[in-house]
Design a protein around this motif. Structure first.
Motif, PDB file in Angstrom:
ATOM      1  N   THR A  99       9.753 108.798  61.344  1.00  0.00           N
ATOM      2  CA  THR A  99       8.348 109.164  62.305  1.00  0.00           C
ATOM      3  C   THR A  99       7.364 107.868  63.077  1.00  0.00           C
ATOM      4  OG1 THR A  99       6.436 110.004  60.536  1.00  0.00           O
ATOM      5  CG2 THR A  99       8.145 111.021  61.846  1.00  0.00           C
ATOM      6  N   TYR A 100       8.009 106.980  61.906  1.00  0.00           N
ATOM      7  CA  TYR A 100       7.371 105.697  61.972  1.00  0.00           C
ATOM      8  C   TYR A 100       8.095 104.284  62.696  1.00  0.00           C
ATOM      9  CZ  TYR A 100      11.100 104.043  58.777  1.00  0.00           C
ATOM     10  OH  TYR A 100      12.652 104.835  58.433  1.00  0.00           O
ATOM     11  N   LYS A 101       8.478 105.078  63.138  1.00  0.00           N
ATOM     12  CA  LYS A 101       8.847 103.840  64.871  1.00  0.00           C
ATOM     13  C   LYS A 101       8.221 104.388  65.824  1.00  0.00           C
ATOM     14  CE  LYS A 101      13.786 103.463  62.585  1.00  0.00           C
ATOM     15  NZ  LYS A 101      14.728 102.941  62.429  1.00  0.00           N
ATOM     16  N   TYR A 102       9.053 104.571  67.038  1.00  0.00           N
ATOM     17  CA  TYR A 102       8.573 104.892  68.022  1.00  0.00           C
ATOM     18  C   TYR A 102       6.693 106.279  68.069  1.00  0.00           C
ATOM     19  CZ  TYR A 102      11.732 102.750  70.167  1.00  0.00           C
ATOM     20  OH  TYR A 102      12.386 101.301  70.553  1.00  0.00           O
TER      21      TYR A 102
ATOM     22  N   THR B 244      13.933 110.447  56.171  1.00  0.00           N
ATOM     23  CA  THR B 244      15.614 110.158  57.174  1.00  0.00           C
ATOM     24  C   THR B 244      16.171 110.719  56.266  1.00  0.00           C
ATOM     25  OG1 THR B 244      14.163 109.230  59.188  1.00  0.00           O
ATOM     26  CG2 THR B 244      16.418 109.833  59.077  1.00  0.00           C
ATOM     27  N   THR B 245      16.488 109.757  55.271  1.00  0.00           N
ATOM     28  CA  THR B 245      17.600 109.203  54.490  1.00  0.00           C
ATOM     29  C   THR B 245      18.048 111.087  53.951  1.00  0.00           C
ATOM     30  OG1 THR B 245      17.708 107.457  53.797  1.00  0.00           O
ATOM     31  CG2 THR B 245      19.368 108.245  52.820  1.00  0.00           C
ATOM     32  N   VAL B 246      16.926 111.392  52.359  1.00  0.00           N
ATOM     33  CA  VAL B 246      17.398 112.444  52.516  1.00  0.00           C
ATOM     34  C   VAL B 246      17.240 114.087  52.976  1.00  0.00           C
ATOM     35  CG1 VAL B 246      15.810 114.544  50.522  1.00  0.00           C
ATOM     36  CG2 VAL B 246      15.457 111.058  50.303  1.00  0.00           C
TER      37      VAL B 246
HETATM   38  C1  LIG Z   1      15.051 103.618  60.983  1.00  0.00           C
HETATM   39  C2  LIG Z   1      16.218 104.887  60.760  1.00  0.00           C
HETATM   40  C3  LIG Z   1      16.544 105.249  60.365  1.00  0.00           C
HETATM   41  C4  LIG Z   1      15.115 105.061  57.993  1.00  0.00           C
HETATM   42  O1  LIG Z   1      15.959 106.224  57.116  1.00  0.00           O
HETATM   43  P1  LIG Z   1      14.848 106.439  56.831  1.00  0.00           P
HETATM   44  O2  LIG Z   1      15.528 107.162  55.219  1.00  0.00           O
HETATM   45  O3  LIG Z   1      13.632 106.603  56.643  1.00  0.00           O
HETATM   46  O4  LIG Z   1      15.399 105.465  55.584  1.00  0.00           O
HETATM   47  C5  LIG Z   1      18.344 106.195  59.913  1.00  0.00           C
HETATM   48  N1  LIG Z   1      18.100 106.078  60.446  1.00  0.00           N
HETATM   49  C6  LIG Z   1      18.604 106.213  62.014  1.00  0.00           C
HETATM   50  C7  LIG Z   1      19.897 105.492  62.835  1.00  0.00           C
HETATM   51  C8  LIG Z   1      17.421 104.176  61.805  1.00  0.00           C
HETATM   52  O5  LIG Z   1      16.904 104.069  63.001  1.00  0.00           O
END
Ligand SMILES: *Cc1c(COP(=O)(O)O)cnc(C)c1O
Length: 406
Positions: A230-233, A101-103
């Motif tokens: 994709t690792y949460k819900y 998500t960050t990238v």
């Molecule tokens: C969990 C979460 C992320 C995580 O980002 P990663 O790059 O997967 O570590 C980002 N934004 C929100 C709102 C989240 O809840």
């Protein structure tokens, strides 16, 4: 107390999604009696374990490099399309799976601000997830942009009138979370988009806490860009790849900055000079994390079968039950609900607050109850609808009540 426990039994027996709980994997010596952190890491499916094994034996070991042309090259697009139709309200060729998500936040936000160089402002809120804030701070430094911070109430979230008060012709992009990671506030995406678009700005949404839990209509809401994990819900497993959405109408004008060979028009020509692929593939950069995408096949099958609307209906019953338990069992010990009670503004989790909660984490874990803790004093209760029962929620919160009583 017995009333509330009887209600859990009634809700469990009336639950049309109850059968899905048996499709999740639990080891023989499973020590968890109440998993309340589906919003941080979803549980694995039994089918996922089988798929991983099958993938390694048959596709990786059996096909070796031929796997790329068999199908792996298409996975980021095909799975993105499937996720788009099952959970995101996105028509084909706008969603890809890959990176974190960050990238992806970086890639899309950079593409957005690069597309309107005369607009020097990005609007975001003080209570957005840290990675969103940090990534935008980096982009602002890189590009000489000004970040305009909306101060959101940590127990609520972003409101349309707050956006209307600051957005103008200097705004390139607004970025918010659909469901706030702390309070669980569910933003009015369509209305905020309308406000941003009236000022000529682009809108970007972080869907990490809503994808797979709250129905999303990216196309209908007029979202320009979105990312989520994709690792949460979505139960993809620790570090599972994220997804990015770029609206069709922007795909020829927005260019993401990490120009790798996998986003190239013809990756295997290996020619001179970068030429972006048509469509959503241009969002890719390097070799896609195929192994990490294996679980998604099983999860999306399950979500498609259950239906996101039914998942949301159960989620609202679960969080409303959590609120009732909090009011009856926990409020007498000074526990407050730090989030929206209104179902129209409530995402998939509830945050409870009480100074000193941190000290209860170890005893809760020892008792097999796993909520999530957020500094300074918040306990997040995130019952994932497909894997969590009402009795399980009652067991978790009664353990919490017993600990508070001591
Ligand atoms: C969990 C979460 C992320 C995580 O980002 P990663 O790059 O997967 O570590 C980002 N934004 C929100 C709102 C989240 O809840």
């Amino acid at each position: 107390m017995t009333d509330l426990i009887a209600r859990a039994e009634a809700l469990d027996s009336a639950d049309p999604l109850a059968e899905y709980r048996s499709q999740f994997l639990a080891p023989d010596d499973f020590d968890v009696v109440s998993y309340l952190d589906g919003n941080s890491l979803g549980r694995p499916l039994i089918a996922t374990a089988a798929l991983m094994e099958e993938f390694i034996r048959e596709q990786w070991a059996g096909r070796l490099i031929r796997g790329w042309t068999d199908s792996w090259m298409e996975w980021p697009i095909r799975l993105g399309d499937r996720l788009g139709s099952v959970a995101l309200g996105a028509a084909a060729d706008q969603v890809v799976i890959g990176d974190s998500t960050t990238v992806l936040l970086y890639k899309l936000a950079r593409a957005a601000v690069d597309s309107s160089p005369s607009r020097k402002r990005v609007i975001l809120d003080t209570d957005n997830f840290p990675t969103d804030r940090y990534v935008l701070e980096g982009i602002a430094a890189e590009k000489g942009l000004e970040l305009v911070w909306i101060a959101t109430d940590p127990a609520a979230g972003i409101q349309p009138d707050q956006v209307a008060a600051v957005v103008d012709e200097r705004t390139a992009l607004v970025l918010f979370s659909h469901v706030a990671y702390r309070s669980g506030w569910l933003a009015d995406v369509a209305e905020i988009n309308r406000i941003a678009h009236d000022a000529g700005a682009l809108s970007m949404w972080d869907l990490c806490h809503s994808a797979g839990s709250v129905p999303i209509h990216l196309d209908a809401w007029g979202v320009d860009l979105a990312v989520g994990c994709t690792y949460k819900y979505l139960n993809g497993g620790p570090g599972a790849p994220a997804f990015a959405y770029l609206r069709k109408g922007l795909q020829t004008t927005l260019r993401q900055p990490i120009q790798g060979w996998m986003g190239h028009r013809a990756s295997f020509e290996m020619g001179p000079g970068y030429e972006p692929s048509a469509g959503s593939r241009a969002l890719l950069s390097g070799t896609p994390p195929i192994l990490g995408m294996v679980p998604l096949h099983a999860n999306l099958d399950m979500l498609a079968a259950a239906g996101i609307e039914a998942v949301r209906a159960k989620s609202l019953l679960l969080t409303s039950y959590v609120l009732d338990l909090a009011d009856e069992w926990l409020a007498p010990f000074g526990v407050e609900v730090a989030g929206p009670r209104d179902p129209a503004r409530r995402g998939g989790h509830v945050t409870l607050r009480k100074p000193g909660f941190e000290a209860l984490l170890d005893p809760l874990w020892d008792a097999g109850v796993i909520p999530d803790y957020r500094r300074p004093d918040g306990l997040r209760i995130g019952p994932a609808p497909l894997s969590t029962g009402f009795g399980e929620v009652a067991r978790g919160l009664s353990t919490l009540r017993d600990l508070l009583e001591k």
